[in-house]
Design a protein around this motif. Structure first.
Motif, PDB file in Angstrom:
ATOM      1  N   ILE A   1      -3.370  -6.790  -6.341  1.00 51.47           N
ATOM      2  CA  ILE A   1      -4.224  -5.630  -6.597  1.00 51.47           C
ATOM      3  C   ILE A   1      -3.374  -4.431  -7.010  1.00 51.47           C
ATOM      4  O   ILE A   1      -3.710  -3.705  -7.961  1.00 51.47           O
ATOM      5  CB  ILE A   1      -5.063  -5.295  -5.345  1.00 51.47           C
ATOM      6  N   GLU A   2      -2.253  -4.236  -6.328  1.00 52.11           N
ATOM      7  CA  GLU A   2      -1.385  -3.100  -6.647  1.00 52.11           C
ATOM      8  C   GLU A   2      -0.757  -3.243  -8.023  1.00 52.11           C
ATOM      9  O   GLU A   2      -0.473  -2.237  -8.688  1.00 52.11           O
ATOM     10  CB  GLU A   2      -0.306  -2.964  -5.576  1.00 52.11           C
TER      11      GLU A   2
ATOM     12  N   ILE B   1      -2.922  -8.335  -1.760  1.00 45.88           N
ATOM     13  CA  ILE B   1      -2.703  -6.891  -1.826  1.00 45.88           C
ATOM     14  C   ILE B   1      -1.714  -6.568  -2.948  1.00 45.88           C
ATOM     15  O   ILE B   1      -1.913  -5.625  -3.739  1.00 45.88           O
ATOM     16  CB  ILE B   1      -2.182  -6.350  -0.478  1.00 45.88           C
TER      17      ILE B   1
ATOM     18  N   LYS C   1      -7.042   2.712  -5.159  1.00 46.54           N
ATOM     19  CA  LYS C   1      -7.453   3.033  -3.793  1.00 46.54           C
ATOM     20  C   LYS C   1      -8.781   2.376  -3.455  1.00 46.54           C
ATOM     21  O   LYS C   1      -8.958   1.816  -2.364  1.00 46.54           O
ATOM     22  CB  LYS C   1      -7.569   4.544  -3.614  1.00 46.54           C
TER      23      LYS C   1
ATOM     24  N   THR D   1      -1.021   4.502  -0.739  1.00 42.66           N
ATOM     25  CA  THR D   1      -2.021   4.993   0.213  1.00 42.66           C
ATOM     26  C   THR D   1      -1.377   5.202   1.585  1.00 42.66           C
ATOM     27  O   THR D   1      -0.949   6.291   1.918  1.00 42.66           O
ATOM     28  CB  THR D   1      -3.207   4.023   0.294  1.00 42.66           C
TER      29      THR D   1
ATOM     30  N   LYS E   1     -10.103  -0.357  -4.796  1.00 46.00           N
ATOM     31  CA  LYS E   1      -9.923  -1.804  -4.682  1.00 46.00           C
ATOM     32  C   LYS E   1      -9.230  -2.183  -3.374  1.00 46.00           C
ATOM     33  O   LYS E   1      -9.575  -3.184  -2.742  1.00 46.00           O
ATOM     34  CB  LYS E   1      -9.124  -2.332  -5.873  1.00 46.00           C
ATOM     35  N   LEU E   2      -8.228  -1.386  -2.968  1.00 49.67           N
ATOM     36  CA  LEU E   2      -7.545  -1.655  -1.707  1.00 49.67           C
ATOM     37  C   LEU E   2      -8.497  -1.496  -0.525  1.00 49.67           C
ATOM     38  O   LEU E   2      -8.509  -2.330   0.395  1.00 49.67           O
ATOM     39  CB  LEU E   2      -6.348  -0.722  -1.539  1.00 49.67           C
ATOM     40  N   ASP E   3      -9.293  -0.422  -0.544  1.00 55.44           N
ATOM     41  CA  ASP E   3     -10.260  -0.202   0.538  1.00 55.44           C
ATOM     42  C   ASP E   3     -11.246  -1.358   0.626  1.00 55.44           C
ATOM     43  O   ASP E   3     -11.596  -1.821   1.717  1.00 55.44           O
ATOM     44  CB  ASP E   3     -11.014   1.110   0.329  1.00 55.44           C
TER      45      ASP E   3
ATOM     46  N   GLU F   1      -3.949  -9.143   8.517  1.00 56.62           N
ATOM     47  CA  GLU F   1      -2.859  -8.194   8.251  1.00 56.62           C
ATOM     48  C   GLU F   1      -1.830  -8.329   9.368  1.00 56.62           C
ATOM     49  O   GLU F   1      -2.106  -7.976  10.521  1.00 56.62           O
ATOM     50  CB  GLU F   1      -3.420  -6.767   8.202  1.00 56.62           C
TER      51      GLU F   1
ATOM     52  N   HIS G   1     -10.785  -4.462  -0.365  1.00 51.02           N
ATOM     53  CA  HIS G   1     -10.136  -5.706   0.064  1.00 51.02           C
ATOM     54  C   HIS G   1      -9.748  -5.658   1.542  1.00 51.02           C
ATOM     55  O   HIS G   1      -9.816  -6.680   2.241  1.00 51.02           O
ATOM     56  CB  HIS G   1      -8.904  -5.986  -0.786  1.00 51.02           C
ATOM     57  N   LEU G   2      -9.360  -4.480   1.995  1.00 56.28           N
ATOM     58  CA  LEU G   2      -8.997  -4.347   3.399  1.00 56.28           C
ATOM     59  C   LEU G   2     -10.202  -4.558   4.301  1.00 56.28           C
ATOM     60  O   LEU G   2     -10.130  -5.281   5.297  1.00 56.28           O
ATOM     61  CB  LEU G   2      -8.394  -2.963   3.664  1.00 56.28           C
TER      62      LEU G   2
ATOM     63  N   MET H   1       0.811  -1.220   0.000  1.00 56.61           N
ATOM     64  CA  MET H   1       0.000   0.000   0.000  1.00 56.61           C
ATOM     65  C   MET H   1       0.847   1.274   0.000  1.00 56.61           C
ATOM     66  O   MET H   1       0.549   2.253   0.689  1.00 56.61           O
ATOM     67  CB  MET H   1      -0.969  -0.014   1.190  1.00 56.61           C
TER      68      MET H   1
END
Length: 317
Positions: free
Chosen positions: A244-245, A241, A254, A227, A256-258, A279, A260-261, A224
């Motif tokens: 996705i990146e 992660i 951003k 972000t 997609k990360l939100d 995590e 998935h998190l 990340m």
């Protein structure tokens, strides 16, 4: 040792335990303080009622100084600070935000304030804001990291050159020899996260600790970066992660990360033991840690190794 950090916190050794989310509760903080260092309760993962419980518990477990670490990126930071002050806490480590935000307020209340920095430029801003000391954290550190990607070996002398206030080194420190190295570079003390995470008193789940025991030098990764950069122990979640990146960019990344998190990834991993989809925040030095002793044993080992390191140094070059 009698130096600026031991004087500032009234502790025996200039060794601070990192205030790690989901890991640094009352039991760990009190154990570090009882062993001669400065323990920190990691408030970042705690709502007010839970923070209150941990502060009161720590006060019952130690009569030594301890503090609270408050990441300023969370909306409840002010409430956490006011709660801790009302309960008599006098040492605050702040991070992930402007050092100007609460320093004057805390100093007016008679508190000692330390801010975490990842660059010499931010260190100067911390000093200008009036903090009592700085934690300069290199890119090797676990958890949330600075965007500058400056390693501890190069960060500490640059920060020491930039400011004159007491300096605590962090990132990649888990031995007495590492302590000797950063003190030689200009630090007055050290902050250790991963080494104290890997103790019996930490709140980290046994699944997490056991996985970390088998870590290799390449078993952590930065995630990340676009972000909120964070260093993770490699697992299925970290791999997802990374995928996705590699696949998305910009606002879509951003989003997609939100997605998935979601929520509670860190809690589920570090506290509840989901080592596949949780995590797991940990530092690069984890591959050198091969046991899970008590905090007291860790402190004795750090001091002994530090003294042995000094005895091995040549008298002259």
């Amino acid at each position: 040792m009698n130096n600026p950090i031991t004087k500032l916190f009234n502790v025996k050794y200039p060794i601070v335990q990192g205030g790690m989310v989901w890991v640094s509760g009352a039991k760990l903080a009190a154990a570090v303080s009882n062993s001669g260092g400065l323990g920190l309760i990691g408030a970042g993962s705690m709502k007010p009622d839970l923070l209150r419980t941990h502060i009161i518990k720590a006060q019952g477990l130690t009569n030594k100084p301890f503090g609270v670490n408050v990441p300023l990126l969370y909306p409840g930071a002010q409430e956490q600070i006011e709660l801790a002050l009302n309960l008599g806490v006098k040492i605050f480590f702040t991070s992930a935000g402007s050092p100007k935000k609460f320093t004057n307020f805390l100093k007016d209340k008679g508190a000692t304030v330390v801010h975490v920095t990842s660059s010499p430029e931010l260190a100067v801003k911390c000093a200008d804001a009036g903090v009592d000391a700085i934690v300069a954290e290199g890119f090797e550190a676990g958890g949330h990291n600075g965007r500058e990607e400056i390693t501890t070996l190069t960060l500490i002398p640059q920060v020491r050159s930039a400011v004159k206030i007491p300096l605590i080194a962090a990132g990649g420190i888990a031995s007495g020899s590492a302590i000797a190295a950063v003190l030689a570079l200009g630090a007055d003390g050290v902050q250790l996260g991963t080494r104290f995470l890997m103790t019996r008193e930490s709140s980290a789940h046994d699944n997490f600790k056991k996985l970390a025991l088998n870590a290799l030098p390449h078993s952590t990764q930065m995630a990340m970066r676009s972000t909120v950069p964070v260093r993770l122990l490699s697992n299925q979640f970290a791999l997802e992660i990374k995928q996705i990146e590699n696949q998305y960019m910009g606002d879509e990344l951003k989003t997609k990360l939100d997605e998935h998190l979601g929520k509670y990834r860190a809690m589920n991993g570090m506290l509840n033991g989901d080592v596949d989809q949780g995590e797991l925040e940990v530092g690069q030095i984890v591959s050198l840690i091969k046991d899970i002793p008590s905090v007291e044993e860790v402190m004795k080992e750090l001091v002994s190794d530090y003294q042995k390191t000094l005895s091995r140094l040549p008298v002259s070059l």
